[in-house]
Design an enzyme around this catalytic site. Sequence first.
Site, PDB file in Angstrom:
ATOM      1  N   TRP A   1     -50.563-121.909  26.095  1.00  0.00           N
ATOM      2  CA  TRP A   1     -50.033-122.367  24.781  1.00  0.00           C
ATOM      3  C   TRP A   1     -50.146-120.712  24.114  1.00  0.00           C
ATOM      4  O   TRP A   1     -49.138-120.173  23.314  1.00  0.00           O
ATOM      5  CB  TRP A   1     -50.999-123.272  23.927  1.00  0.00           C
ATOM      6  CG  TRP A   1     -50.263-124.479  24.321  1.00  0.00           C
ATOM      7  CD1 TRP A   1     -51.025-125.457  25.185  1.00  0.00           C
ATOM      8  CD2 TRP A   1     -49.138-125.047  24.269  1.00  0.00           C
ATOM      9  NE1 TRP A   1     -50.286-126.622  25.321  1.00  0.00           N
ATOM     10  CE2 TRP A   1     -49.066-126.379  24.660  1.00  0.00           C
ATOM     11  CE3 TRP A   1     -47.925-124.699  23.447  1.00  0.00           C
ATOM     12  CZ2 TRP A   1     -48.050-127.066  24.922  1.00  0.00           C
ATOM     13  CZ3 TRP A   1     -46.937-125.527  23.715  1.00  0.00           C
ATOM     14  CH2 TRP A   1     -46.920-126.848  24.122  1.00  0.00           C
TER      15      TRP A   1
ATOM     16  N   ASP B   1     -55.117-121.225  16.558  1.00  0.00           N
ATOM     17  CA  ASP B   1     -54.437-122.349  17.014  1.00  0.00           C
ATOM     18  C   ASP B   1     -55.473-123.556  17.297  1.00  0.00           C
ATOM     19  O   ASP B   1     -55.944-123.481  18.561  1.00  0.00           O
ATOM     20  CB  ASP B   1     -53.302-122.078  17.916  1.00  0.00           C
ATOM     21  CG  ASP B   1     -52.615-123.551  18.356  1.00  0.00           C
ATOM     22  OD1 ASP B   1     -53.139-124.732  17.919  1.00  0.00           O
ATOM     23  OD2 ASP B   1     -51.600-123.447  18.998  1.00  0.00           O
TER      24      ASP B   1
ATOM     25  N   LYS C   1     -52.937-134.640  18.021  1.00  0.00           N
ATOM     26  CA  LYS C   1     -54.039-134.707  18.957  1.00  0.00           C
ATOM     27  C   LYS C   1     -55.133-135.163  18.211  1.00  0.00           C
ATOM     28  O   LYS C   1     -55.700-136.581  18.894  1.00  0.00           O
ATOM     29  CB  LYS C   1     -54.554-133.080  19.458  1.00  0.00           C
ATOM     30  CG  LYS C   1     -53.409-132.346  19.828  1.00  0.00           C
ATOM     31  CD  LYS C   1     -52.806-132.631  21.058  1.00  0.00           C
ATOM     32  CE  LYS C   1     -51.802-131.374  21.590  1.00  0.00           C
ATOM     33  NZ  LYS C   1     -51.019-131.756  22.877  1.00  0.00           N
TER      34      LYS C   1
END
Length: 399
Positions: free
Chosen positions: A123, A206, A230
Amino acid sequence: MSDFIPEPPYDRVWNFSAGPSTLPVSVLEQVQRDLFNYKGHGMSVMEMSHRSKIYGQIISNAEATLRRVLKVPDNYSVLFLQGGGTGEFAAAYLNLFASKSVREKQRKLGRQLNCDYLVTGSWSKGGLKEVQRLGGQPNIVLNGVTTAESGEVKYTGLPPVSEWNLGKPEETAFVYYCENETIHGVETPSDFVVDAVDPSVPVICDMSSNMLSRPVDVSRFGAIVAGAQKNMGPAGVTIVIVRKDLLERDDDPEAICNMPSVLDWCYFDAAGSMPHTPPTFAIYVCGLVFEWVEAQGVEALEKLREARSKLVYDEIDAHPEFFRGSVDKRYRSAMNIVFNLPTPELESKFIAEAGERNMVQLKGHRSLGGIRISLYNAMPLDGARKFVAFMKEFYTQNC
């Protein structure tokens, strides 16, 4: 009787998906009660105008609860956006370089500022690629860990801070990192990055996959971005918490000439996250999750995340030749635990037999294979106990 592990209610499975992921049962029950007729208003939230008074209360309450839970300072804006973490790869870069303070710093330097990227997995690597595509000048602070034997880069941890290649503060617009890498199972310890960065440089983090799982000092970040799917709710909402001084702009139209409105944090901030129709239902569910987190307490959820992950890691460590984890123990994720078995055939058998025992979504990411168990906030300790009991059984039968 002490070894008995009850199954989830309502004939549900143990859902170990990396995202979208399991939600608290009490939240789903509330959604079910509200679905057809929200609190006597004669319609579902899905049917409700975002300009209505009642929806205004829903989104305001969601923001207020999140602010309380994370102790968000008053000089930070909370935005409900779309586009996920991938959208924020671009948005973070574009908004920071449109910021008045960053532009003044750049004018003083006389050239384009760099942006520092810590690449710890897929990511953060995606964020790096996006800023390169947009014409930025990223400085790679670190790129995984280089093995001494082959020089190969592996995403299994972080090198010592003494080996980081942080840019000079006067030449750096911001520092960007992903705190928990869901694919590689690497989690950066809390405050590890902000402690290393000069406080004059905004840190953009993030937190998509570990948000609300442990306390965070929001005041140490320039911005926190997080996809909801999530730990916070269903897919479709992205949360941005940004320091308000970074939203200040000068009068130069060039500052935003290449920024789409859908990525412009100021555009959403000025309209209370609703310049146009937001993902109304997803925000409503997030609000319920925030209330659930507040009732549990973030500190209690942190203890739970450590207890869940310890159960699994202890079993991995008991049989490392069979459950083959590669992540440095200092950086092992409490959210996403990844490991391999001795052969791909055993991995397929493991996933199939787990499914027979009501445990699903254990296949590792397609780029890595293996096994991945995701243990987000809504997963009770019994879920981890159930998984570990199966690990023990599978090891005994296949070692």
